[in-house]
Design a protein around this motif. Structure first.
Motif, short mmCIF file in Angstrom:
data_model
loop_
_atom_site.label_atom_id
_atom_site.label_comp_id
_atom_site.label_asym_id
_atom_site.label_seq_id
_atom_site.Cartn_x
_atom_site.Cartn_y
_atom_site.Cartn_z
N VAL A 38 0.84 -1.20 0.00
CA VAL A 38 0.00 0.00 0.00
C VAL A 38 0.88 1.25 0.00
CG1 VAL A 38 -1.65 1.34 1.37
CG2 VAL A 38 -1.97 -1.12 1.09
N TYR A 39 1.93 1.24 0.81
CA TYR A 39 2.84 2.39 0.86
C TYR A 39 3.51 2.61 -0.50
CZ TYR A 39 6.84 5.30 2.10
OH TYR A 39 7.77 6.30 2.13
N ASN A 40 4.02 1.52 -1.10
CA ASN A 40 4.69 1.65 -2.40
C ASN A 40 3.73 2.15 -3.47
OD1 ASN A 40 7.12 0.74 -1.31
ND2 ASN A 40 6.67 -1.41 -1.79
N LEU A 41 2.49 1.64 -3.45
CA LEU A 41 1.48 2.10 -4.40
C LEU A 41 1.21 3.59 -4.21
CD1 LEU A 41 -0.76 1.63 -6.52
CD2 LEU A 41 -2.27 0.98 -4.62
N HIS A 42 1.07 3.98 -2.95
CA HIS A 42 0.84 5.40 -2.65
C HIS A 42 1.96 6.27 -3.20
CE1 HIS A 42 0.43 9.10 -0.28
NE2 HIS A 42 1.64 8.88 0.19
N MET A 43 3.22 5.85 -3.03
CA MET A 43 4.34 6.65 -3.49
C MET A 43 4.40 6.69 -5.02
SD MET A 43 5.36 7.85 -0.72
CE MET A 43 6.62 8.86 -1.49
N VAL A 44 4.07 5.56 -5.68
CA VAL A 44 4.05 5.56 -7.15
C VAL A 44 3.03 6.55 -7.67
CG1 VAL A 44 3.40 4.17 -9.17
CG2 VAL A 44 4.92 3.20 -7.45
N ILE A 45 1.81 6.50 -7.13
CA ILE A 45 0.75 7.43 -7.56
C ILE A 45 1.16 8.87 -7.25
CG2 ILE A 45 -1.67 8.06 -7.31
CD1 ILE A 45 -1.19 5.33 -8.63
N PHE A 46 1.77 9.06 -6.08
CA PHE A 46 2.18 10.41 -5.68
C PHE A 46 3.21 10.98 -6.66
CE2 PHE A 46 5.31 13.03 -3.38
CZ PHE A 46 4.49 14.09 -3.01
N TYR A 47 4.22 10.18 -7.02
CA TYR A 47 5.26 10.68 -7.93
C TYR A 47 4.71 10.90 -9.34
CZ TYR A 47 8.78 9.95 -4.35
OH TYR A 47 9.52 10.02 -3.19
N ILE A 48 3.77 10.07 -9.76
CA ILE A 48 3.14 10.30 -11.06
C ILE A 48 2.40 11.64 -11.05
CG2 ILE A 48 1.29 9.52 -12.60
CD1 ILE A 48 2.10 6.65 -11.98
N CYS A 49 1.67 11.89 -9.97
CA CYS A 49 0.94 13.17 -9.85
C CYS A 49 1.91 14.35 -9.80
CB CYS A 49 0.06 13.16 -8.61
SG CYS A 49 -1.31 11.99 -8.69
N VAL A 50 3.05 14.18 -9.10
CA VAL A 50 4.05 15.25 -9.05
C VAL A 50 4.61 15.52 -10.43
CG1 VAL A 50 6.35 15.84 -8.21
CG2 VAL A 50 4.66 14.90 -6.63
N ALA A 51 4.93 14.44 -11.17
CA ALA A 51 5.47 14.61 -12.52
C ALA A 51 4.47 15.33 -13.43
CB ALA A 51 5.83 13.24 -13.11
N ILE A 52 3.19 14.94 -13.35
CA ILE A 52 2.16 15.60 -14.15
C ILE A 52 2.07 17.08 -13.78
CG2 ILE A 52 -0.33 15.73 -14.60
CD1 ILE A 52 -0.42 12.69 -14.22
N ALA A 53 2.08 17.37 -12.48
CA ALA A 53 1.99 18.76 -12.03
C ALA A 53 3.18 19.58 -12.51
CB ALA A 53 1.90 18.80 -10.51
N VAL A 54 4.40 19.01 -12.43
CA VAL A 54 5.60 19.73 -12.87
C VAL A 54 5.52 20.04 -14.36
CG1 VAL A 54 8.08 19.52 -13.23
CG2 VAL A 54 7.09 18.86 -11.03
N ILE A 55 5.13 19.04 -15.16
CA ILE A 55 5.06 19.25 -16.62
C ILE A 55 3.97 20.26 -16.98
CG2 ILE A 55 4.51 18.12 -18.81
CD1 ILE A 55 5.77 15.56 -17.64
#
Length: 370
Positions: A38-55
């Motif tokens: 669950v933690y790893n899934l949360h971090m994957v989704i979080f980093y995807i959202c961060v990447a989308i936000a940055v772009i």
């Protein structure tokens, strides 16, 4: 003045990691394979959202700066671009698939309750938990054990303030444990973050969850549903023991059951019942009726000077054993053993100047047989 400002800034930077250690805002990795997934899934989704936000915001701010009106930029006019249509369809699909695959894998693991080695029924009560080990003769209630004096600020608060119980749920390490959750009154929610278990306990329904903890230890949680006035006083403590220690604990519970049966045959004096009754009262009754029996006007009745405490003991006993329909008064016939029932009733009838007198263990035992 400037030098003091620099010193304060340096001190803030130096102590920031120490302060943030107590200010946990992210998920914890937990103590089980599922909790780590669950933690790893949360971090994957979080980093995807961060990447989308940055772009997205990067392109937006770059466009705003370099193509502003003051530089003489003019907006391009175009529509029905095939490549743009393809791009904003394919890119989101790729992003969603990259999220869905790990999420589905984790969810399948979380809902796989097959091959459990131990089944435990968890029942929520206001405001305690009942643990029944199915296929084993183990059944007990777990209540908050934080002293009332700490809650009323008469004592210094302990390390595990409001997160400590008199009887923790005990499970063996390395075994798959299935939980069957329901409720006796209102909706509760059994939540232990370190185990990644959070399941609603609903009256009339049975929900399922499971866990497998590899390392012995103590893990704490709380009821995560607003279940009433004392919702904050309904903690959960799970003690994970090695398989050998767990078997010793099971044997100890059997011995305690024999001792309990023997104590029910003993002749208890009123003084002994008063001492035991005070402890039972603090654990099971003081939350509503208060430490000194004064109650809460308009919410919970006072026991001090109550006609019920000085009148016929049969009516008092019936209220404690079977509760009062339409009120918050619970039935304690299943929650307390015979001795504890006699002790707390005796205490209520004799404490704070009440003159109702004692009841006997045998008297309670006879009523429970009916």
């Amino acid at each position: 003045m400037r030098r003091n400002g620099r010193a304060l800034l340096f001190a803030g930077l130096f102590y920031a990691p120490l302060v943030s250690a107590d200010w946990q805002v992210n998920l914890i990795e937990g103590a089980t394979e599922i909790s780590r997934s669950v933690y790893n899934l949360h971090m994957v989704i979080f980093y995807i959202c961060v990447a989308i936000a940055v772009i997205v915001f990067g392109v937006m701010f770059w466009s705003i700066f370099w193509h502003r009106k003051s530089r003489g930029a003019k907006a391009a006019h175009f529509h029905e671009s095939t490549w743009v249509e393809i791009a904003w369809t394919i890119v989101p699909v790729i992003i969603l698939v990259s999220m869905a695959v790990p999420a589905s894998t984790t969810l399948i693991q979380m809902y796989d309750k097959n091959s459990a080695e131990l089944d435990i029924q968890i029942t929520g009560y206001q405001w305690k938990w009942r643990y029944q080990y199915l296929n084993q003769d183990i059944d007990f209630f777990s209540s908050l054990s934080t002293p009332p004096e700490q809650i009323s600020n008469e004592q210094i608060k302990g390390e595990n303030y409001l997160l400590e119980v008199d009887k923790p749920l005990v499970i063996p390490a390395g075994k798959k444990i299935r939980f069957l959750l329901t409720s006796n009154d209102v909706i509760h929610s059994w939540w232990v973050p370190a185990l990644a278990v959070k399941k609603d306990a609903i009256p009339g329904f049975v929900n399922e969850s499971w866990t497998r903890v590899d390392q012995p230890g103590i893990y704490r949680g709380q009821c995560a549903e607003l279940c009433g006035r004392d919702h904050g006083f309904m903690p959960i403590v799970v003690e994970v023991k090695s398989p050998e220690d767990y078997q010793m604990w099971v044997a100890e519970q059997a011995s305690l059951k024999v001792v309990e049966q023997q104590s029910a045959q003993k002749e208890w004096s009123q003084a002994e019942l008063m001492i035991r009754g005070e402890a039972v009262y603090k654990a099971s009754c003081a939350a509503c009726h208060q430490l000194e029996g004064q109650g809460i006007p308009g919410v919970f009745p006072a026991l001090v000077g109550s006609p019920l405490m000085s009148g016929d003991s049969a009516e008092h006993i019936d209220a404690v054993l079977h509760g009062r329909s339409g009120t918050a008064m619970q039935a304690f016939a299943e929650q307390l053993n015979t001795v504890d029932l006699a002790a707390v009733i005796t205490y209520e009838r004799s404490a704070w100047g009440n003159q109702g007198g004692a009841v006997t263990v045998q008297q309670i035992a006879e009523l429970l047989k009916e």
